[in-house]
Write an enzyme that holds these catalytic residues in place. Structure first.
Site, PDB file in Angstrom:
ATOM      1  CE  LYS A   1      -3.764   1.961   2.872  1.00 47.77           C
ATOM      2  NZ  LYS A   1      -4.635   1.673   4.020  1.00 47.77           N
TER       3      LYS A   1
ATOM      4  CB  SER B 259      -7.875   3.512   3.018  1.00 43.12           C
ATOM      5  OG  SER B 259      -6.970   3.055   4.007  1.00 43.12           O
TER       6      SER B 259
ATOM      7  CB  SER C 269      -8.007   0.552   5.938  1.00 39.68           C
ATOM      8  OG  SER C 269      -8.650   1.789   6.079  1.00 39.68           O
TER       9      SER C 269
END
Length: 433
Positions: free
Chosen positions: A35, A112, A136
């Site tokens: 990420k 996210s 997330s």
């Protein structure tokens, strides 16, 4: 921008190779993605927003969590798209595009850590690193039909990872295979290789499953039948979690409002937990990023903009109450579960919503979901989201929680149960259920 063949999962592609002796290592020959919240030496950590990327230099070192999996033999193939400043569980990004959910292309992937989940679900990598503050890792794992693990708070290094709210930030990961999920966990948490321990009890939070839009039997039966087969049905207990939390977490009374007390649409004590999480998250986000947001005034997408500016305007009112809630909740859940107890709840309360939903409608939908996500968030417990196939052609999941520090136990348990759970899911799907 990522290519169509990448499902829009990647910000940029590159290769970080493991050490030459990788063939003897636990993650040998596995690929992973990271990420865009983790530092990788020589690359700007973009935090999901072009203005952030523009105003920050390239990282001069790589996050220890990334180095751990590289040293264990895995190969990194790139950085993944994320929601702006990690302030969303939707998975949509107006600047970089929304990663396409391989399980349900007309639905949001969840965020996210959207790109990391999609990269795993689309079989572009074997595992991926995300992080989980409000949900997330758990939400995109559920929406994309894969395994997602949120470790106990503070057991995986957060160095070299942009903070969101340090009381909740937890470095999670995704995999399709429970063996790989477990192996990655052993590397990241430096866990000893120990024999699996049987659970002492599996507690089904009845009231939480009743909130779900998916029939509770469809979520619980595969787990219950698998537990019965492996460990015997007498391990299973049932609880009304909301009543237990209300009794054992007295500080919540100070956060009860007319909205949280709405008995029809939520569980009041868990809704108050969510209020505590939101308040503390906003306060800590402001401490980290308020000055940058106020100075740069970044271009932010709809929904996220309102959320971030609300955080920037927040005060420290009731922050002490939130810390008391955390302490009381952890003690209460420790008492409920004991050493090898497991709590089962739905990961989310609905199938993945459609793309480009109205942000106000989405926020209303997620209010109840956050009441469940806040249980692990505020207690610091570890949680794994386990896929349960498709219901009405959309992915569904169940979550298992264990007490802080029981990560190895929970990863071993999922590895033991997974095959049986998937067999039971197959039977349910054949019946059209």
């Amino acid at each position: 921008m990522a290519k169509v063949s990448d499902y829009g999962a990647f910000m940029e592609k590159f290769f970080l190779q493991p050490s030459p002796s990788a063939h003897e290592l636990p993650l040998n020959s596995l690929t992973f993605a990271v990420k865009d919240i983790y530092d990788v030496d020589g690359y700007v950590t973009g935090f999901g927003n072009p203005d952030w990327a523009r105003t920050h230099p390239a990282a001069t070192s790589t996050a220890p969590a990334v180095l751990s999996v590289l040293r264990a033999g895995a190969t990194c193939i790139g950085k993944t798209v994320m929601d702006e400043m990690a302030y969303s569980i939707e998975g949509e990004n107006i600047h970089y595009g929304t990663p396409r959910n391989p399980c349900a292309p007309d639905r949001i992937p969840g965020g996210s850590s959207s790109g990391s989940a999609v990269a795993v679900a689309a079989k572009l990598v074997d595992f991926a690193l995300g992080n989980d503050t409000g949900g997330s890792v758990r939400v995109p794992a559920s929406y994309c039909g894969i395994l997602g693990f949120r470790p106990s708070h503070d057991v995986v290094s957060t160095t070299g990872v942009i903070p969101m709210a340090q009381s909740f930030d937890s470095m999670g990961w995704f995999a399709r295979d429970p063996v790989i999920l477990n192996r990655v966990g052993q590397v990241l948490m430096q866990l000893p290789d120990v024999d699996p321990v049987n659970p002492s009890q599996i507690i089904i939070a009845e009231d939480c499953f009743q909130l779900s839009a998916i029939p509770s039997d469809r979520l619980t039966e595969p787990l219950l039948k698998s537990v019965n087969k492996l460990f015997g049905g007498d391990l299973v207990k049932h609880a009304i979690l909301g009543d237990y939390v209300k009794e054992k977490v007295p500080s919540l009374k100070q956060l009860m409002t007319e909205e949280t007390a709405d008995q029809e649409n939520n569980i009041p004590s868990l809704a108050a937990l969510s209020s505590a999480r939101q308040l503390l998250q906003r306060y800590e986000f402001k401490k980290h990023h308020g000055e940058w947001v106020s100075t740069v005034k970044p271009d932010l997408g709809p929904g996220i903009s309102e959320r971030i500016w609300a955080a920037v305007r927040t005060t420290d009112e009731n922050v002490d109450v939130c810390h008391s809630v955390r302490t009381e909740l952890r003690a209460a859940l420790n008492a409920l579960l004991g050493d090898c107890g497991v709590l089962a709840i739905p990961t989310v309360l609905e199938a993945p919503p459609k793309l480009q939903c109205d942000p106000i409608s989405l926020d209303a939908l997620f209010v109840k979901t956050f009441s469940l996500l806040s249980i692990a968030g505020l207690s610091g417990f570890c949680q794994v989201s386990v896929p349960l196939g498709l219901y009405d052609n959309l992915p569904v999941a169940i979550s298992l929680l264990a007490k802080h520090g029981s990560d190895g136990f929970l990863l071993n348990l999922v590895e033991s149960l997974y095959k049986n759970i998937q067999e039971e899911v197959g039977i349910a799907e054949k019946k059209g259920y």
